[in-house]
Design a protein around this motif. Structure first.
Motif, PDB file in Angstrom:
ATOM      1  N   ILE B  33      -0.559  19.981  -8.655  1.00 30.03           N
ATOM      2  CA  ILE B  33      -1.837  19.505  -9.182  1.00 30.03           C
ATOM      3  C   ILE B  33      -1.677  18.106  -9.761  1.00 30.03           C
ATOM      4  CG2 ILE B  33      -3.637  19.881 -10.908  1.00 30.03           C
ATOM      5  CD1 ILE B  33      -3.255  22.854 -10.613  1.00 30.03           C
ATOM      6  N   ALA B 147      -2.009  23.430  -4.194  1.00 31.02           N
ATOM      7  CA  ALA B 147      -2.020  22.780  -5.511  1.00 31.02           C
ATOM      8  C   ALA B 147      -2.404  21.308  -5.380  1.00 31.02           C
ATOM      9  CB  ALA B 147      -0.648  22.917  -6.174  1.00 31.02           C
ATOM     10  N   ILE B 150      -6.098  21.105  -5.093  1.00 30.25           N
ATOM     11  CA  ILE B 150      -6.728  21.310  -6.395  1.00 30.25           C
ATOM     12  C   ILE B 150      -6.639  20.029  -7.227  1.00 30.25           C
ATOM     13  CG2 ILE B 150      -6.647  22.593  -8.575  1.00 30.25           C
ATOM     14  CD1 ILE B 150      -5.595  24.976  -6.979  1.00 30.25           C
ATOM     15  N   ALA B 153      -9.177  17.654  -6.027  1.00 31.44           N
ATOM     16  CA  ALA B 153     -10.512  18.075  -6.447  1.00 31.44           C
ATOM     17  C   ALA B 153     -10.778  17.685  -7.901  1.00 31.44           C
ATOM     18  CB  ALA B 153     -10.663  19.582  -6.259  1.00 31.44           C
ATOM     19  N   ILE B 154      -9.800  17.939  -8.759  1.00 31.64           N
ATOM     20  CA  ILE B 154      -9.974  17.577 -10.166  1.00 31.64           C
ATOM     21  C   ILE B 154     -10.076  16.067 -10.300  1.00 31.64           C
ATOM     22  CG2 ILE B 154      -8.970  17.655 -12.472  1.00 31.64           C
ATOM     23  CD1 ILE B 154      -7.473  20.141 -11.700  1.00 31.64           C
TER      24      ILE B 154
END
Lengths: 103, 235
Positions: B33, B147, B150, B153-154
């Protein structure tokens, strides 16, 4: 960096990473990687991390050099306490952001 | 063994390998992430960020490149990645020599996502099964790519003001990867200091990104003379 540069980068990275991984598949007898060479290869990641951090961390922000150092110190404290990577990163970014807003 | 039996054994070894990797996968998630987030901040596109994870599957080198993007030429970055990931040659050779007789194609597939984590799992379990390794690799690979997605995306939703603060984020990430390992031994501290000094000195005479590569290689080379023997260390 242009789009095509990035794709070139990715392909280059993939190649230089996969070839060392794949080469031994052709030689099922153990490749003779001697003791010293093996040690060298295992030390490379640590040396790499160190080179990436110092001295770069002292010049993160030319206007506010202390922010970079303060951030790095905070990250070091958290890292030594074995905080997960994302916690270190988020905490330091938050602290840095606060500094920018307040000062 | 009949063909059907062989298939059944193969499948369960794969599942076994997959399951054994799951605890390690959990640890990979935050790093993935972070990578996705930092890559977006460095200006990489969404597809490019995920593609890098999908094609390279080597966390520390990906984070390193994200820190260098924009400041170094492509050739320089690829060279740095080559050196940082060279240890995979050693890990792979150890794995291949212990592996049961396996078709070349399958061995090459095993090689693709071989990483510190799956190597450690394979070595510690005393296994020689290619399917088990494939299972572990698949779990780790899937987790890593997911991950990264994600993280991307964040990264999309971060307010712009926050982006400025990310300057120090790269260093935080590297520090958090480096320092826990440094605690273990004095010789690692010495290695870190040596490399830092070399890098600082070299940057006075050569371009920064080449100084990084040179000091990294020199530091590690000199380190072989004083480093203690360490067991396989996880990232």
């Amino acid at each position: 960096m242009s789009r095509s540069d990035v794709y070139l980068l990715i392909v280059g990275m993939a190649a230089v990473t996969y070839i060392p991984r794949a080469l031994p598949a052709f030689f099922t007898d153990r490749l003779k990687v001697g003791g010293r060479l093996e040690k060298f290869l295992s030390l490379l990641p640590y040396a790499a991390m160190s080179a990436l951090i110092f001295p770069g961390v002292f010049s993160v922000d030319a206007e506010h050099p202390l922010f970079g150092i303060a951030g790095a110190l905070a990250a070091s404290l958290l890292a030594l306490k074995r905080c997960p990577l994302i916690v270190c990163v988020l905490a330091v970014v938050a602290a840095n952001y606060a500094l920018y807003v307040l000062i | 063994m009949s063909r059907a039996n062989k298939c059944a054994v193969g499948k369960s070894a794969f599942a076994e390998g997959f399951a054994s990797a799951l605890p390690v996968c959990l640890g990979l998630i935050p790093i993935g992430i972070s990578y996705g987030l930092l890559a977006m901040q460095a200006g990489l596109g969404r597809l490019e960020t995920v593609l890098m994870s999908a094609l390279v599957m080597a966390g520390s080198s990906q984070l390193m490149v994200v820190g260098m993007v924009g400041k170094a030429a492509v050739f320089t970055m690829v060279t740095a990645v080559f050196f940082v990931n060279l240890r995979h040659l050693v890990m792979s050779s150890a794995v291949m020599s212990r592996m049961e007789p396996t078709p070349l194609g399958k061995r090459l597939l095993c090689a693709f996502a071989l990483c510190d984590e799956s190597f450690a799992l394979f070595s510690m379990s005393g296994s020689s099964s290619a399917d088990k390794l494939l299972g572990a690799n698949t779990a780790l690979y899937g987790t890593w790519v997911a991950a990264s997605v994600i993280g991307v995306a964040i990264g999309q939703f971060l307010p712009e003001a926050l982006a400025k603060s990310f300057g120090v984020a790269f260093y935080a990430a590297f520090l958090s990867l480096l320092l826990p390992n440094v605690r273990r031994s004095r010789s690692t501290v010495a290695l870190v200091l040596l490399t830092a000094v070399l890098n600082t000195g070299l940057q006075l005479v050569i371009p920064a990104s080449w100084a990084v590569i040179l000091s990294m290689v020199l530091g590690a080379a000199i380190g072989t003379f004083f480093a203690e023997d360490s067991k396989n260390e996880q990232k």
